[in-house]
Write an enzyme that holds these catalytic residues in place. Structure first.
Site, PDB file in Angstrom:
ATOM      1  CG  HIS A 312      41.193   7.526  87.322  1.00 16.42           C
ATOM      2  ND1 HIS A 312      42.201   7.207  88.202  1.00 16.42           N
ATOM      3  CD2 HIS A 312      41.542   6.967  86.139  1.00 16.42           C
ATOM      4  CE1 HIS A 312      43.111   6.470  87.575  1.00 16.42           C
ATOM      5  NE2 HIS A 312      42.733   6.316  86.329  1.00 16.42           N
ATOM      6  CB  ALA A 465      40.343   9.509  91.347  1.00 14.78           C
ATOM      7  CG  ASN A 466      42.382  13.737  94.988  1.00 12.40           C
ATOM      8  OD1 ASN A 466      42.023  14.816  94.526  1.00 12.40           O
ATOM      9  ND2 ASN A 466      41.876  13.228  96.090  1.00 12.40           N
ATOM     10  CG  HIS A 467      44.022   8.569  90.904  1.00  9.10           C
ATOM     11  ND1 HIS A 467      43.021   7.643  90.701  1.00  9.10           N
ATOM     12  CD2 HIS A 467      44.309   8.519  92.233  1.00  9.10           C
ATOM     13  CE1 HIS A 467      42.718   7.066  91.857  1.00  9.10           C
ATOM     14  NE2 HIS A 467      43.480   7.580  92.810  1.00  9.10           N
ATOM     15  CB  ILE A 468      47.117  15.006  89.455  1.00 10.41           C
ATOM     16  CG1 ILE A 468      46.126  15.208  90.606  1.00 10.41           C
ATOM     17  CG2 ILE A 468      47.193  16.229  88.565  1.00 10.41           C
ATOM     18  CD1 ILE A 468      46.671  16.087  91.727  1.00 10.41           C
TER      19      ILE A 468
END
Lengths: 531, 173
Positions: A312, A465-468
């Site tokens: 994100h 966002a570390n939403h990998i």
């Protein structure tokens, strides 16, 4: 040299929330399970103590132990190598329980349309199954993780949330009331956070420290999943860095090999293998595991492993509200706006969700005032006044999958001789247009709250966002995806992939709950295989 | 008096400890104002540090333990601190500088000590000394920025109270 030490029906690489909850489910059904975890065990009280003694409190990784045999991206380390126009940044924890040791507990479901982006809007990818197929597993995940939330969040459900939504702070109440007057509906977040005592863990008591560590386990984390897996009978081997996957003549996986920190090699055999070691570390391991037959790596005959990396790429705003709302009371991520998550415009520009920050702002405010030369009574008054009115927002913006955005093997190596990950990452106009729309919405919201001192983030900068997601994408098209809807590798029938990497689209929410639900669904196919 | 104590079960050791505690309590403001801790080599520098700190914090009852910890950290991070703090204190006293104009006046008239007021303020209010990779934490929950808002917020990781207490309108809001 390699010695066979262990064997199990199912061998899982990675003890994060997904791998551990899959392990628990499999073990409870009578299947023998071994989990291999690269990092050490993590003790909550230790992390809390380290946080309190740590100088850089905004670095959420700082309180967690760093291990050079299982390296992870840190501020100022060079673990990630970059090739693309936008540097890819992420933070994750290699240790028992994984990265949900520090998260804000956001446990959203996707929207039904997030599963059919291509067929509905002509962009992105479709999932190999529908929202309805995943619904029961979402609920199973919510019960395990202890999720609280309101009904009006856009994702249909067959059963009520395990818990009522978290009590709203004064800031949440005021923002919700005022924004409703200009047509924006503010919703209490759906979170893996206790609004009452649940599953042996207490209700939240407002420590406002969900990241980097909830001191009381009112917020769910992967360490709790790992405990559950062990209670169910799964065995966790820590400090076991898997570096090679071995296949047989029939292409089935026969074993995985791991190093101890002093580079002693061990071999672990099994009937079924699950890779649940994070959406960057899992593709890295697959790319490293080459053979004559799979010269590009395990599961990678179509060269898709590590591609379609999505996150994100958020933009942010901050401003001063015209009344004292005092953010920082209650959990750090408390409320949001859902209205921009889906719409007719989604073929042209990115959808997003808007998050309001409820983090204690005092340290940032104080630092700024001191840098302006404000001291004495004025400093004390300024800390109080500015802390009471400051508000920060960000958008959780969708990114379309692009095969060029990818994880690769770098040329730098860690202490065990294992390559570091390398990235090509870019942000396309679809997402940038979403961020332009987000800035318009931010402006309206700021005006609705009498905002002054409005500060937008640079439009060419992105806060990842570390939403990998996407790097192990599931799908029906064998040419462009890594696994099928069961999570099964297209190349190896006894290899399953799990974790956020298998999500083919990133949507507009944090990816953990969906990854857990998909993992619990995958566990059922594994159970069928072994029946 | 002795018989009263023996009747109430107070031991000689307990009595001594209580006496010492009471004595040290009454000594605190005096100790801070004029007594240099044994760990400090330069008592003039320490007195200057306390004087400047009282201005910057608008607080004449600063905690002695934190004062000592902060002073020692500032000296550890800056070899010239002890000399320069005396210079800053003399400058403030000689010119009768109000704290509201301190930074502007120092930057204009004593630029060689312009880094000291923000360093001292950062120490007392944020509990931090140094910068970049050398930054050191000398206080967290006692940092004056959290004391300033203690009626409304707790330092992160400390509980605000029972579940849902955050629903209430903060007293000052």
């Amino acid at each position: 040299m390699a010695q066979q030490t262990t064997s199990a029906d199912v061998v899982i690489v990675g003890s994060g929330v997904v791998g551990s909850l899959m392990a628990e489910k499999l073990a409870l059904s009578g299947i023998s399970v071994v989990i291999l975890e690269g990092g050490p065990r993590i003790d909550r009280n230790h992390v809390v103590a380290r946080f309190r003694h740590e100088a850089n409190k905004s670095d959420f990784m700082a309180p967690y132990p760093y291990n050079d045999w299982a390296p992870e991206p840190r501020k100022n380390n060079d673990y990630f190598q970059q090739e693309g126009p936008v540097p890819y940044s992420a933070s994750y924890i290699r240790g028992v329980g994984g990265t949900t040791w520090h998260w804000a507990g956001m446990a959203w479901r996707y929207l039904p349309n997030d599963f059919q982006l291509q067929s509905k809007y002509g962009v992105g990818r479709d999932w190999p199954f529908s929202y309805d197929d995943l619904e029961p597993f979402y609920y199973e995940a919510e019960v395990k993780m202890g999720v609280s939330g309101p009904l009006n969040n856009g994702s249909p459900r067959n059963k009520p949330f395990p818990m009522e939504p978290i009590a709203r702070s004064w800031a949440h109440q005021r923002v919700q009331e005022r924004l409703s007057q200009i047509g924006y509906e503010v919703t209490t977040n759906t979170v893996a956070r206790n609004s009452r005592n649940y599953d042996g863990r207490p209700a939240c008591c407002g420590n406002n420290n969900c990241m980097p560590i909830c001191p009381i386990d009112a917020q769910y984390h992967g360490g709790i999943s790992a405990q559950a897996a062990e209670r169910a009978g799964a065995k966790i081997i820590t400090e076991a860095v898997v570096y090679k996957i071995e296949h047989g003549a029939d292409d089935k996986i026969q074993a995985v090999h791991y190093y101890t920190p002093d580079k002693e090699s061990h071999r672990v055999t099994g009937k079924i293998f699950v890779l649940a070691a994070n959406a960057i570390e899992t593709p890295k391991l697959m790319l490293m595991s080459t053979s004559d037959k799979f010269a590009n790596g395990i599961g990678n005959s179509n060269d898709m492993v590590g591609r379609h990396l999505c996150d994100h790429p958020r933009t942010k705003v901050s401003f001063d509200v015209d009344e004292e709302i005092w953010p920082g009371r209650g959990p750090v991520s408390e409320y949001s706006i859902q209205s921009e998550r889906d719409g007719d415009w989604r073929g042209e520009e990115a959808a997003f969700r808007i998050d309001f920050s409820n983090s204690n702002p005092v340290a940032g405010v104080t630092s700024k005032l001191i840098s302006q030369g404000v001291y004495g009574k004025d400093l004390i008054a300024g800390i109080r006044q500015q802390s009471s009115v400051t508000l920060g927002l960000k958008n959780i913006v969708e990114q379309l999958s692009d095969p060029n955005n990818r994880v690769m093997l770098g040329d730098r190596r860690d202490s065990l001789g294992i390559p570091n990950p390398k990235f090509y990452f870019s942000v396309d106009d679809y997402t940038r247009r979403g961020n332009v729309r987000a800035r318009r919405v931010f402006q309206e919201i700021a005006e609705g709250l009498g905002g002054t001192n409005i500060k937008f983030m640079d439009e060419n900068k992105f806060s990842l966002a570390n939403h990998i997601t996407g790097t192990l994408g599931m799908g029906n098209d064998r040419a462009t995806t890594v696994c099928n809807g069961e999570g099964r590798s297209h190349d190896h029938e006894n290899l399953f992939l799990a974790g956020t990497g298998v999500l083919p689209t990133v949507a507009t929410v944090n990816s953990t709950l969906t990854a857990v639900a998909v993992g619990l669904r995958t566990a059922e196919f594994i159970m069928e295989d072994l029946a | 008096m002795n018989s009263n104590h023996s009747k109430s079960g107070v031991t000689r050791r307990g009595f001594l400890a209580a006496s010492l505690a009471a004595g040290s309590l009454t000594l605190i403001p005096h100790a801070l104002a004029s007594t240099t801790p044994q760990s400090v080599a330069d008592s003039d520098a320490y007195r200057a540090f306390i004087a400047v700190s009282q201005q910057i914090t608008a607080n004449t009852a600063l905690k002695p333990a934190m004062a000592e910890r902060l002073y020692l950290a500032l000296v550890r991070h800056d070899d010239s601190f002890a000399e320069r703090i005396k210079q800053l204190d003399s400058f403030i006293t000689a010119e009768a500088i109000a704290v509201s104009e301190l930074q502007a006046r120092v930057e204009a008239e004593a630029p060689e000590v312009k880094d000291l007021p923000p360093a001292i303020a950062t120490g007392w209010f944020e509990g931090l000394v140094g910068s970049g990779k050398d930054v050191e934490l000398i206080a967290f929950s006692e940092a004056l920025m959290y004391v300033a808002v203690a009626d409304v917020l707790k330092p992160p990781s400390y509980s605000l109270g029972e579940y849902g207490i955050w629903q209430n309108k903060p007293a000052k809001a």
